[in-house]
Design a protein around this motif. Structure first.
Motif, PDB file in Angstrom:
ATOM      1  N   SER A  58     -29.009 -40.597   1.273  1.00 43.75           N
ATOM      2  CA  SER A  58     -27.642 -40.327   0.839  1.00 43.75           C
ATOM      3  C   SER A  58     -27.284 -41.161  -0.390  1.00 43.75           C
ATOM      4  CB  SER A  58     -26.673 -40.626   1.985  1.00 43.75           C
ATOM      5  OG  SER A  58     -25.348 -40.456   1.586  1.00 43.75           O
ATOM      6  N   GLY A  59     -27.838 -42.352  -0.465  1.00 43.48           N
ATOM      7  CA  GLY A  59     -27.583 -43.238  -1.594  1.00 43.48           C
ATOM      8  C   GLY A  59     -28.078 -42.683  -2.920  1.00 43.48           C
ATOM      9  N   LEU A  60     -29.118 -41.857  -2.891  1.00 38.80           N
ATOM     10  CA  LEU A  60     -29.599 -41.226  -4.121  1.00 38.80           C
ATOM     11  C   LEU A  60     -28.524 -40.309  -4.710  1.00 38.80           C
ATOM     12  CD1 LEU A  60     -33.217 -40.344  -2.965  1.00 38.80           C
ATOM     13  CD2 LEU A  60     -32.505 -42.241  -4.423  1.00 38.80           C
ATOM     14  N   PHE A  61     -27.873 -39.531  -3.845  1.00 38.91           N
ATOM     15  CA  PHE A  61     -26.792 -38.662  -4.311  1.00 38.91           C
ATOM     16  C   PHE A  61     -25.563 -39.472  -4.718  1.00 38.91           C
ATOM     17  CE2 PHE A  61     -29.317 -35.831  -1.612  1.00 38.91           C
ATOM     18  CZ  PHE A  61     -29.525 -34.787  -2.508  1.00 38.91           C
ATOM     19  N   ALA A  62     -25.330 -40.576  -4.013  1.00 40.13           N
ATOM     20  CA  ALA A  62     -24.202 -41.434  -4.365  1.00 40.13           C
ATOM     21  C   ALA A  62     -24.407 -42.088  -5.726  1.00 40.13           C
ATOM     22  CB  ALA A  62     -23.996 -42.500  -3.283  1.00 40.13           C
ATOM     23  N   ALA A  63     -25.635 -42.481  -6.014  1.00 37.38           N
ATOM     24  CA  ALA A  63     -25.932 -43.067  -7.330  1.00 37.38           C
ATOM     25  C   ALA A  63     -25.730 -42.031  -8.435  1.00 37.38           C
ATOM     26  CB  ALA A  63     -27.355 -43.604  -7.353  1.00 37.38           C
ATOM     27  N   LEU A  64     -26.178 -40.806  -8.197  1.00 34.43           N
ATOM     28  CA  LEU A  64     -25.958 -39.730  -9.166  1.00 34.43           C
ATOM     29  C   LEU A  64     -24.467 -39.488  -9.371  1.00 34.43           C
ATOM     30  CD1 LEU A  64     -27.011 -37.366 -10.911  1.00 34.43           C
ATOM     31  CD2 LEU A  64     -26.951 -35.980  -8.826  1.00 34.43           C
ATOM     32  N   ALA A  65     -23.713 -39.492  -8.289  1.00 41.93           N
ATOM     33  CA  ALA A  65     -22.271 -39.278  -8.382  1.00 41.93           C
ATOM     34  C   ALA A  65     -21.584 -40.389  -9.168  1.00 41.93           C
ATOM     35  CB  ALA A  65     -21.666 -39.186  -6.982  1.00 41.93           C
ATOM     36  N   ALA A  66     -21.972 -41.620  -8.918  1.00 42.03           N
ATOM     37  CA  ALA A  66     -21.378 -42.745  -9.643  1.00 42.03           C
ATOM     38  C   ALA A  66     -21.701 -42.668 -11.130  1.00 42.03           C
ATOM     39  CB  ALA A  66     -21.867 -44.065  -9.049  1.00 42.03           C
ATOM     40  N   CYS A  67     -22.936 -42.281 -11.444  1.00 40.54           N
ATOM     41  CA  CYS A  67     -23.321 -42.144 -12.861  1.00 40.54           C
ATOM     42  C   CYS A  67     -22.543 -41.028 -13.542  1.00 40.54           C
ATOM     43  CB  CYS A  67     -24.818 -41.891 -12.970  1.00 40.54           C
ATOM     44  SG  CYS A  67     -25.827 -43.325 -12.574  1.00 40.54           S
ATOM     45  N   CYS A  68     -22.361 -39.917 -12.853  1.00 41.90           N
ATOM     46  CA  CYS A  68     -21.592 -38.807 -13.431  1.00 41.90           C
ATOM     47  C   CYS A  68     -20.138 -39.209 -13.660  1.00 41.90           C
ATOM     48  CB  CYS A  68     -21.651 -37.580 -12.518  1.00 41.90           C
ATOM     49  SG  CYS A  68     -23.219 -36.723 -12.542  1.00 41.90           S
ATOM     50  N   THR A  69     -19.541 -39.887 -12.696  1.00 40.34           N
ATOM     51  CA  THR A  69     -18.156 -40.309 -12.836  1.00 40.34           C
ATOM     52  C   THR A  69     -17.995 -41.278 -13.997  1.00 40.34           C
ATOM     53  OG1 THR A  69     -17.821 -40.013 -10.463  1.00 40.34           O
ATOM     54  CG2 THR A  69     -16.210 -41.363 -11.628  1.00 40.34           C
ATOM     55  N   ALA A  70     -18.907 -42.231 -14.089  1.00 42.03           N
ATOM     56  CA  ALA A  70     -18.848 -43.194 -15.200  1.00 42.03           C
ATOM     57  C   ALA A  70     -19.097 -42.508 -16.535  1.00 42.03           C
ATOM     58  CB  ALA A  70     -19.859 -44.313 -14.973  1.00 42.03           C
ATOM     59  N   ALA A  71     -20.041 -41.592 -16.565  1.00 41.34           N
ATOM     60  CA  ALA A  71     -20.359 -40.895 -17.817  1.00 41.34           C
ATOM     61  C   ALA A  71     -19.193 -40.051 -18.301  1.00 41.34           C
ATOM     62  CB  ALA A  71     -21.595 -40.022 -17.630  1.00 41.34           C
ATOM     63  N   ALA A  72     -18.464 -39.445 -17.380  1.00 42.08           N
ATOM     64  CA  ALA A  72     -17.331 -38.614 -17.779  1.00 42.08           C
ATOM     65  C   ALA A  72     -16.280 -39.437 -18.512  1.00 42.08           C
ATOM     66  CB  ALA A  72     -16.717 -37.937 -16.554  1.00 42.08           C
ATOM     67  N   TRP A  73     -16.113 -40.675 -18.122  1.00 41.10           N
ATOM     68  CA  TRP A  73     -15.104 -41.524 -18.757  1.00 41.10           C
ATOM     69  C   TRP A  73     -15.645 -42.335 -19.928  1.00 41.10           C
ATOM     70  CZ3 TRP A  73     -10.080 -41.128 -18.537  1.00 41.10           C
ATOM     71  CH2 TRP A  73      -9.507 -40.489 -17.443  1.00 41.10           C
ATOM     72  N   LEU A  74     -16.926 -42.663 -19.926  1.00 37.40           N
ATOM     73  CA  LEU A  74     -17.460 -43.575 -20.935  1.00 37.40           C
ATOM     74  C   LEU A  74     -18.097 -42.890 -22.139  1.00 37.40           C
ATOM     75  CD1 LEU A  74     -19.011 -46.290 -18.614  1.00 37.40           C
ATOM     76  CD2 LEU A  74     -16.807 -46.326 -19.786  1.00 37.40           C
ATOM     77  N   LEU A  75     -18.647 -41.699 -21.952  1.00 36.28           N
ATOM     78  CA  LEU A  75     -19.264 -41.006 -23.076  1.00 36.28           C
ATOM     79  C   LEU A  75     -18.195 -40.429 -24.001  1.00 36.28           C
ATOM     80  CD1 LEU A  75     -22.187 -39.059 -21.369  1.00 36.28           C
ATOM     81  CD2 LEU A  75     -22.325 -41.120 -22.761  1.00 36.28           C
ATOM     82  N   PRO A  76     -18.244 -40.755 -25.262  1.00 36.97           N
ATOM     83  CA  PRO A  76     -17.224 -40.222 -26.190  1.00 36.97           C
ATOM     84  C   PRO A  76     -17.230 -38.701 -26.256  1.00 36.97           C
ATOM     85  CG  PRO A  76     -18.441 -42.011 -27.215  1.00 36.97           C
ATOM     86  CD  PRO A  76     -19.129 -41.707 -25.925  1.00 36.97           C
ATOM     87  N   ALA A  78     -17.791 -36.625 -23.869  1.00 39.66           N
ATOM     88  CA  ALA A  78     -17.105 -36.093 -22.690  1.00 39.66           C
ATOM     89  C   ALA A  78     -15.608 -36.357 -22.759  1.00 39.66           C
ATOM     90  CB  ALA A  78     -17.682 -36.709 -21.424  1.00 39.66           C
ATOM     91  N   ARG A  79     -15.217 -37.500 -23.280  1.00 41.38           N
ATOM     92  CA  ARG A  79     -13.783 -37.809 -23.385  1.00 41.38           C
ATOM     93  C   ARG A  79     -13.086 -36.906 -24.392  1.00 41.38           C
ATOM     94  NH1 ARG A  79     -13.998 -44.079 -24.110  1.00 41.38           N
ATOM     95  NH2 ARG A  79     -14.914 -43.213 -25.958  1.00 41.38           N
ATOM     96  N   ASP A  80     -13.803 -36.517 -25.452  1.00 42.44           N
ATOM     97  CA  ASP A  80     -13.199 -35.707 -26.503  1.00 42.44           C
ATOM     98  C   ASP A  80     -13.179 -34.217 -26.171  1.00 42.44           C
ATOM     99  OD1 ASP A  80     -12.857 -38.038 -27.912  1.00 42.44           O
ATOM    100  OD2 ASP A  80     -14.687 -37.773 -29.113  1.00 42.44           O
TER     101      ASP A  80
END
Length: 111
Positions: A58-76, A78-80
Motif C-alpha cells: 500500500s505504501g508504494l501507492f501512497a508514495a506515488l500519491a504523495a509525489c503527484c500531490t507535491a508535483a501538482a503544486w511545485l511544478l511550474p 502544472a501550476r500555470d
C-alpha cells in the motif's frame, strides 16, 4: 450550443489528498490497522507481520500519491496550466484511494 465550464478551487482536491494521507498514515503508523484487523485474534504476531507486508504494498501507492500531490503544486508547468494541475492532482487522489483500498482489502484478507 455553448460549452459549460465547471471550475473548482484547487484547494478541494488538495484537502481531500491531505485527509486521505492522514487516514493512511494513521492506519499504518498509529496502529489503527492493527486494531481494526488484528485485535482479538489468537495469532496476533502473524497477523501483524502479514499486515506489515500489506502496508508495504500500500505504501508504494501512497508514495506515488504523495509525489503527484507535491508535483501538482511545485511544478511550474502544472501550476500555470489548469488542465495539467487537474490531471496530476486527480492522479494523486486516485492513488490515495488505491492505497487505502489495498490496505483495507489486504487487511480483510489478513484476518
Amino acid at each position: 450550443m455553448a460549452r459549460l465550464h465547471i471550475r473548482f478551487s484547487p484547494i478541494i482536491p488538495t484537502i481531500a489528498s491531505f485527509l486521505l494521507a492522514a487516514l493512511w498514515g494513521l492506519s499504518v503508523f498509529a496502529g489503527w490497522g492493527l486494531e481494526a484487523f488484528c485485535a482479538g485474534g489468537q495469532d496476533s504476531s502473524l497477523c501483524s507481520q502479514r499486515l506489515g507486508t500489506v502496508s508495504t504494498v500500500s505504501g508504494l501507492f501512497a508514495a506515488l500519491a504523495a509525489c503527484c500531490t507535491a508535483a501538482a503544486w511545485l511544478l511550474p508547468s502544472a501550476r500555470d496550466d489548469t488542465r495539467a494541475f487537474t490531471r496530476i492532482m486527480g492522479a494523486g487522489v486516485v492513488s490515495w484511494i488505491v492505497a487505502e483500498g489495498v490496505l483495507f482489502l489486504g487487511g480483510m484478507l489478513v484476518r
